[in-house]
Design an enzyme around this catalytic site. Structure first.
Site, mmCIF file in Angstrom:
data_model
loop_
_atom_site.group_PDB
_atom_site.id
_atom_site.type_symbol
_atom_site.label_atom_id
_atom_site.label_comp_id
_atom_site.label_asym_id
_atom_site.label_seq_id
_atom_site.Cartn_x
_atom_site.Cartn_y
_atom_site.Cartn_z
ATOM 1 N NE ARG A 1 -2.559 -0.318 3.594
ATOM 2 C CZ ARG A 1 -3.409 0.004 4.540
ATOM 3 N NH1 ARG A 1 -4.714 -0.074 4.319
ATOM 4 N NH2 ARG A 1 -2.994 0.418 5.713
ATOM 5 C CB THR B 1 -2.692 7.191 -2.211
ATOM 6 O OG1 THR B 1 -1.959 5.986 -2.538
ATOM 7 C CG2 THR B 1 -1.952 8.391 -2.777
ATOM 8 C CG ASP C 1 2.432 -3.566 8.875
ATOM 9 O OD1 ASP C 1 2.462 -2.547 8.168
ATOM 10 O OD2 ASP C 1 2.712 -4.711 8.426
ATOM 11 C CG ASP D 1 6.079 -3.948 9.721
ATOM 12 O OD1 ASP D 1 6.811 -4.295 8.772
ATOM 13 O OD2 ASP D 1 5.687 -2.780 9.884
HETATM 14 C C1 PRP Z 1 -1.244 -5.191 4.145
HETATM 15 C C2 PRP Z 1 -2.062 -6.460 4.187
HETATM 16 C C3 PRP Z 1 -2.876 -6.381 2.920
HETATM 17 C C4 PRP Z 1 -3.135 -4.901 2.812
HETATM 18 C C5 PRP Z 1 -4.529 -4.620 3.278
HETATM 19 O O1 PRP Z 1 -0.169 -5.325 3.314
HETATM 20 O O2 PRP Z 1 -1.284 -7.618 4.286
HETATM 21 O O3 PRP Z 1 -2.209 -6.855 1.778
HETATM 22 O O4 PRP Z 1 -2.183 -4.246 3.666
HETATM 23 O O5 PRP Z 1 -4.836 -3.283 3.094
HETATM 24 P P1 PRP Z 1 -5.939 -2.795 2.057
HETATM 25 O O6 PRP Z 1 -7.131 -3.669 2.245
HETATM 26 O O7 PRP Z 1 -6.175 -1.379 2.493
HETATM 27 O O8 PRP Z 1 -5.373 -2.850 0.680
HETATM 28 P P2 PRP Z 1 0.910 -4.148 3.136
HETATM 29 O O9 PRP Z 1 0.529 -3.258 2.005
HETATM 30 O O10 PRP Z 1 1.156 -3.501 4.451
HETATM 31 O O11 PRP Z 1 2.183 -4.937 2.632
HETATM 32 P P3 PRP Z 1 3.064 -6.051 3.385
HETATM 33 O O12 PRP Z 1 2.223 -7.295 3.455
HETATM 34 O O13 PRP Z 1 4.229 -6.193 2.489
HETATM 35 O O14 PRP Z 1 3.428 -5.543 4.758
HETATM 36 N N1 URA Z 2 -2.459 -3.749 6.758
HETATM 37 C C1 URA Z 2 -2.133 -4.277 7.947
HETATM 38 O O1 URA Z 2 -1.159 -5.020 8.070
HETATM 39 N N2 URA Z 2 -2.882 -3.947 9.017
HETATM 40 C C2 URA Z 2 -3.943 -3.139 8.913
HETATM 41 O O2 URA Z 2 -4.609 -2.886 9.939
HETATM 42 C C3 URA Z 2 -4.265 -2.600 7.659
HETATM 43 C C4 URA Z 2 -3.519 -2.931 6.590
#
Ligand code: PRP
Ligand code: URA
Length: 209
Positions: A104, A108, A200, A203
């Site tokens: 993400r 935005t 997160d 993380d």
């Molecule tokens: C997180 C999560 C989803 C997304 C959800 O990933 O694992 O993929 O956010 O958010 P959304 O419904 O608003 O799109 P992130 O983008 O943090 O990436 P990561 O898994 O690499 O930490």
């Molecule tokens: N991605 C995450 O990992 N946690 C949230 O709460 C939203 C998006």
């Protein structure tokens, strides 16, 4: 409209409480994500078709059921979805695994695609997309769109925690997709994180914060 299945099994809810706890460390968090994924997969595959076969036991012939119909593919949304894959393919060893890399944009909150690799026969498979978090729904909706571009139209989405906004977006963009979650939380905060959520997920699985 796709169905939303909220899995309220006590074992799942107990394990979810461990994930939500900010004091849960990386090792336990990763293990419990795996355990929850296996339990959710059990529910998400409840309606898979079966066919009858005759099997000879040491005692007699037995009428048994084996899986029939489309083979499965598991598609994690990177990174956090990776934490859900291993225990699912332990349960379904014949499943193939595709990967979609999305992150993400921190400003935005829109998903940005950086990787996609699918099994060549993905269009003939039933796909289960896995990701622990369904927040705005942008990542899940885009992932479903990409998979449909491969000609696949049999898709289930499995997330551990969802926000109402994410469910609404996926239902609007992809009314043909069923959604399985272990919890629907209250809302998103100003950073589009799920409240109360678990923080997160990427993380916490990979220890990157
Ligand atoms: C997180 C999560 C989803 C997304 C959800 O990933 O694992 O993929 O956010 O958010 P959304 O419904 O608003 O799109 P992130 O983008 O943090 O990436 P990561 O898994 O690499 O930490
Ligand atoms: N991605 C995450 O990992 N946690 C949230 O709460 C939203 C998006």
């Amino acid at each position: 409209m796709g169905n939303v299945h909220v899995l309220e099994h006590p074992l799942l809810q107990h394990k979810l409480a461990i994930l939500r706890d900010k004091n849960t460390g990386v090792k336990e968090f990763r293990e419990v994500v795996g355990e929850i994924s296996a339990l959710m997969c059990y529910e998400a595959t409840r309606d898979l078709p079966t066919r009858e076969v005759m099997i000879e036991t040491p005692i007699a012939m037995a009428k048994c059921k084996v899986l029939a119909g489309k083979k499965l593919a598991i598609v994690p949304i990177l990174r956090a979805g990776l934490g859900m894959v291993d225990t699912i393919i332990d349960l379904i060893p014949s499943a193939k695994v595709g990967h979609i890399g999305l992150y993400r944009n921190p400003r935005t909150h829109e998903p940005v695609k950086y990787y996609c690799k699918m099994p060549p026969d993905i269009s003939e498979r039933h796909v289960i997309i896995v990701d622990p978090m369904l927040a705005t729904g942008g990542s899940a909706s885009d992932a479903i769109t990409f998979i449909k571009e491969y000609g696949c139209h049999s898709i289930t989405l499995m997330d551990i925690i969802a926000a109402p906004e994410g469910i609404a977006k996926v239902q609007k963009d992809h009314p043909d997709v069923d959604i399985f979650v272990a919890a629907v939380d209250e809302k998103l905060n100003e950073n589009a994180y799920i409240v109360p959520g678990l923080g997160d997920a990427g993380d916490r699985i990979f220890g990157t914060k």
